[in-house]
Design a protein around this motif. Structure first.
Motif, PDB file in Angstrom:
ATOM      1  N   HIS A 197       0.837  -1.194   0.000  1.00  0.00           N
ATOM      2  CA  HIS A 197       0.000   0.000   0.000  1.00  0.00           C
ATOM      3  C   HIS A 197       0.878   1.253   0.000  1.00  0.00           C
ATOM      4  O   HIS A 197       1.563   1.529   0.984  1.00  0.00           O
ATOM      5  CB  HIS A 197      -0.923   0.004   1.216  1.00  0.00           C
ATOM      6  CG  HIS A 197      -1.747  -1.241   1.310  1.00  0.00           C
ATOM      7  ND1 HIS A 197      -2.849  -1.464   0.517  1.00  0.00           N
ATOM      8  CD2 HIS A 197      -1.596  -2.347   2.071  1.00  0.00           C
ATOM      9  CE1 HIS A 197      -3.356  -2.650   0.795  1.00  0.00           C
ATOM     10  NE2 HIS A 197      -2.612  -3.208   1.733  1.00  0.00           N
ATOM     11  N   VAL A 198       0.826   1.999  -1.084  1.00  0.00           N
ATOM     12  CA  VAL A 198       1.640   3.201  -1.203  1.00  0.00           C
ATOM     13  C   VAL A 198       1.284   4.222  -0.123  1.00  0.00           C
ATOM     14  O   VAL A 198       2.124   5.021   0.299  1.00  0.00           O
ATOM     15  CB  VAL A 198       1.538   3.790  -2.627  1.00  0.00           C
ATOM     16  CG1 VAL A 198       0.189   4.438  -2.878  1.00  0.00           C
ATOM     17  CG2 VAL A 198       2.664   4.754  -2.906  1.00  0.00           C
ATOM     18  N   THR A 199       0.068   4.180   0.380  1.00  0.00           N
ATOM     19  CA  THR A 199      -0.352   5.110   1.426  1.00  0.00           C
ATOM     20  C   THR A 199       0.448   4.943   2.716  1.00  0.00           C
ATOM     21  O   THR A 199       0.635   5.899   3.459  1.00  0.00           O
ATOM     22  CB  THR A 199      -1.854   4.962   1.727  1.00  0.00           C
ATOM     23  OG1 THR A 199      -2.133   3.591   2.037  1.00  0.00           O
ATOM     24  CG2 THR A 199      -2.703   5.400   0.542  1.00  0.00           C
ATOM     25  N   VAL A 200       0.933   3.742   2.973  1.00  0.00           N
ATOM     26  CA  VAL A 200       1.769   3.496   4.161  1.00  0.00           C
ATOM     27  C   VAL A 200       3.065   4.300   4.042  1.00  0.00           C
ATOM     28  O   VAL A 200       3.520   4.921   5.010  1.00  0.00           O
ATOM     29  CB  VAL A 200       2.051   1.987   4.324  1.00  0.00           C
ATOM     30  CG1 VAL A 200       3.074   1.728   5.406  1.00  0.00           C
ATOM     31  CG2 VAL A 200       0.757   1.224   4.593  1.00  0.00           C
ATOM     32  N   LEU A 201       3.653   4.321   2.853  1.00  0.00           N
ATOM     33  CA  LEU A 201       4.886   5.073   2.632  1.00  0.00           C
ATOM     34  C   LEU A 201       4.638   6.575   2.712  1.00  0.00           C
ATOM     35  O   LEU A 201       5.422   7.313   3.305  1.00  0.00           O
ATOM     36  CB  LEU A 201       5.498   4.700   1.281  1.00  0.00           C
ATOM     37  CG  LEU A 201       6.274   3.391   1.228  1.00  0.00           C
ATOM     38  CD1 LEU A 201       5.406   2.185   1.502  1.00  0.00           C
ATOM     39  CD2 LEU A 201       6.967   3.244  -0.104  1.00  0.00           C
TER      40      LEU A 201
END
Length: 112
Positions: A94-98
């Protein structure tokens, strides 16, 4: 393109909301997209009297994508603009975690 378009668009939208509208003449956040990565830049206008009309772009972070594992990995830019793996966060699907880690910036490696 190896990068999921939805993720690329999510990062572009995130970047567009980093700077309040009244400060866009002083700073903006931009994203460059390649086949395997998204690079986030902090951009500043040229210094007064500077002959260069281009905005100065300083790399903040790089998010690399491995399609085989459907996984994003976060990198930070050192003082020589070389990207180093950010080892306090495991790769994520999940790119949102980064993006949340960049926002939180617990080590001051991204925004200083």
């Amino acid at each position: 393109m190896a990068i999921p378009e939805g993720d690329a668009e999510l990062v572009r939208t995130w970047a567009a909301t980093r700077v309040p509208e009244q400060y866009l003449d002083q700073m903006r956040v931009e994203v460059d997209v390649t086949d395997r990565s998204l690079t986030i830049f902090e951009c500043r206008p040229p210094w007064e009297g500077d002959a260069e009309p281009e905005w100065f772009r300083m790399p903040v972070a790089r998010l690399t994508y491995v399609k085989k594992r459907n996984e994003w990995t976060l990198y930070w830019s050192d003082r020589n603009d070389k990207f180093q793996r950010y080892d306090l966060l495991d790769p994520s699907q999940h790119v949102t975690v980064l993006l949340a880690e960049i926002d939180d910036d617990p080590t001051a490696l991204f925004w200083g």
